[in-house]
Design a protein around this motif. Sequence first.
Motif, PDB file in Angstrom:
ATOM      1  N   LEU A   1       1.455   2.156   9.124  1.00 29.24           N
ATOM      2  CA  LEU A   1       2.593   2.989   8.750  1.00 29.24           C
ATOM      3  C   LEU A   1       2.188   3.600   7.417  1.00 29.24           C
ATOM      4  N   HIS A   2       1.524   4.748   7.476  1.00 34.08           N
ATOM      5  CA  HIS A   2       0.926   5.362   6.296  1.00 34.08           C
ATOM      6  C   HIS A   2       1.176   6.865   6.262  1.00 34.08           C
ATOM      7  N   LEU A   3       0.685   7.483   5.203  1.00 38.56           N
ATOM      8  CA  LEU A   3       0.876   8.906   4.968  1.00 38.56           C
ATOM      9  C   LEU A   3      -0.111   9.770   5.747  1.00 38.56           C
TER      10      LEU A   3
ATOM     11  N   VAL B   1       3.725  17.358  12.674  1.00 46.43           N
ATOM     12  CA  VAL B   1       3.454  16.496  11.529  1.00 46.43           C
ATOM     13  C   VAL B   1       2.788  17.304  10.414  1.00 46.43           C
ATOM     14  N   GLN B   2       3.198  17.001   9.168  1.00 40.57           N
ATOM     15  CA  GLN B   2       2.671  17.694   7.996  1.00 40.57           C
ATOM     16  C   GLN B   2       2.159  16.684   6.968  1.00 40.57           C
ATOM     17  N   VAL B   3       1.336  17.171   6.058  1.00 36.91           N
ATOM     18  CA  VAL B   3       0.878  16.342   4.944  1.00 36.91           C
ATOM     19  C   VAL B   3       2.106  15.816   4.207  1.00 36.91           C
ATOM     20  N   GLY B   4       2.108  14.527   3.892  1.00 35.64           N
ATOM     21  CA  GLY B   4       3.220  13.887   3.198  1.00 35.64           C
ATOM     22  C   GLY B   4       4.164  13.132   4.106  1.00 35.64           C
ATOM     23  N   ASP B   5       4.091  13.376   5.420  1.00 33.75           N
ATOM     24  CA  ASP B   5       4.910  12.609   6.356  1.00 33.75           C
ATOM     25  C   ASP B   5       4.376  11.179   6.439  1.00 33.75           C
ATOM     26  N   ILE B   6       5.267  10.240   6.666  1.00 28.63           N
ATOM     27  CA  ILE B   6       4.868   8.846   6.903  1.00 28.63           C
ATOM     28  C   ILE B   6       4.934   8.630   8.409  1.00 28.63           C
ATOM     29  N   VAL B   7       3.797   8.241   8.979  1.00 18.97           N
ATOM     30  CA  VAL B   7       3.719   8.091  10.428  1.00 18.97           C
ATOM     31  C   VAL B   7       3.219   6.705  10.815  1.00 18.97           C
ATOM     32  N   LEU B   8       3.549   6.326  12.031  1.00 16.19           N
ATOM     33  CA  LEU B   8       3.017   5.117  12.647  1.00 16.19           C
ATOM     34  C   LEU B   8       1.875   5.586  13.538  1.00 16.19           C
TER      35      LEU B   8
ATOM     36  N   SER C   1       0.796  -1.227   0.000  1.00 14.32           N
ATOM     37  CA  SER C   1       0.000   0.000   0.000  1.00 14.32           C
ATOM     38  C   SER C   1       0.831   1.280   0.000  1.00 14.32           C
ATOM     39  N   MET C   2       2.121   1.185   0.282  1.00 15.19           N
ATOM     40  CA  MET C   2       2.957   2.387   0.331  1.00 15.19           C
ATOM     41  C   MET C   2       3.976   2.474  -0.817  1.00 15.19           C
ATOM     42  N   ILE C   3       3.893   1.551  -1.785  1.00 10.68           N
ATOM     43  CA  ILE C   3       4.782   1.601  -2.951  1.00 10.68           C
ATOM     44  C   ILE C   3       4.515   2.887  -3.714  1.00 10.68           C
ATOM     45  N   PRO C   4       5.500   3.599  -4.203  1.00 13.28           N
ATOM     46  CA  PRO C   4       6.931   3.320  -4.205  1.00 13.28           C
ATOM     47  C   PRO C   4       7.695   3.913  -3.015  1.00 13.28           C
ATOM     48  N   LEU C   5       7.009   4.579  -2.082  1.00 16.54           N
ATOM     49  CA  LEU C   5       7.713   5.191  -0.951  1.00 16.54           C
ATOM     50  C   LEU C   5       8.366   4.145  -0.061  1.00 16.54           C
TER      51      LEU C   5
ATOM     52  N   GLY D   1       4.899   7.519  15.923  1.00 17.57           N
ATOM     53  CA  GLY D   1       6.224   7.786  15.380  1.00 17.57           C
ATOM     54  C   GLY D   1       6.169   8.299  13.963  1.00 17.57           C
ATOM     55  N   ILE D   2       7.331   8.732  13.504  1.00 17.49           N
ATOM     56  CA  ILE D   2       7.495   9.212  12.139  1.00 17.49           C
ATOM     57  C   ILE D   2       8.613   8.406  11.483  1.00 17.49           C
ATOM     58  N   CYS D   3       8.408   8.031  10.242  1.00 15.99           N
ATOM     59  CA  CYS D   3       9.428   7.296   9.497  1.00 15.99           C
ATOM     60  C   CYS D   3      10.537   8.271   9.127  1.00 15.99           C
ATOM     61  N   VAL D   4      11.731   8.033   9.662  1.00 17.32           N
ATOM     62  CA  VAL D   4      12.851   8.938   9.417  1.00 17.32           C
ATOM     63  C   VAL D   4      13.831   8.397   8.380  1.00 17.32           C
TER      64      VAL D   4
END
Length: 115
Positions: A62-64, A46-53, A25-29, A95-98
Amino acid sequence: MGALDAVAARVAEGRSVEFRPSGTSMIPLIRSRQLVTVAPVDPTKVQVGDIVLARVAGTTYLHLVSAVDTSRGRVQISNNRGRVNGWTDHTRLYGICVAVDGTPRPRTAGKTRTP
């Protein structure tokens, strides 16, 4: 309790966690089984476009972040294929995907928190 729930619990304790989520579901990111690093997040940054848990309607993803409602302290979570999972409040942002496969994600500086 699913695998992401266990990861979310560790991140909620203030730890950064590396793991390999599965799914498309998160391809290609993020591709299935790529190594991701998730750090505790300051939900107010957190902002639009961040990937968060985040936990939405009983499920951890783990999505946008697809929308932010600062006045109500909540964000909308979606996958990278246009499906909206729903709104969740700041207390359910863990969390945030870093990084993905060791490559830092853009715009994550200053969004993590330390216990």
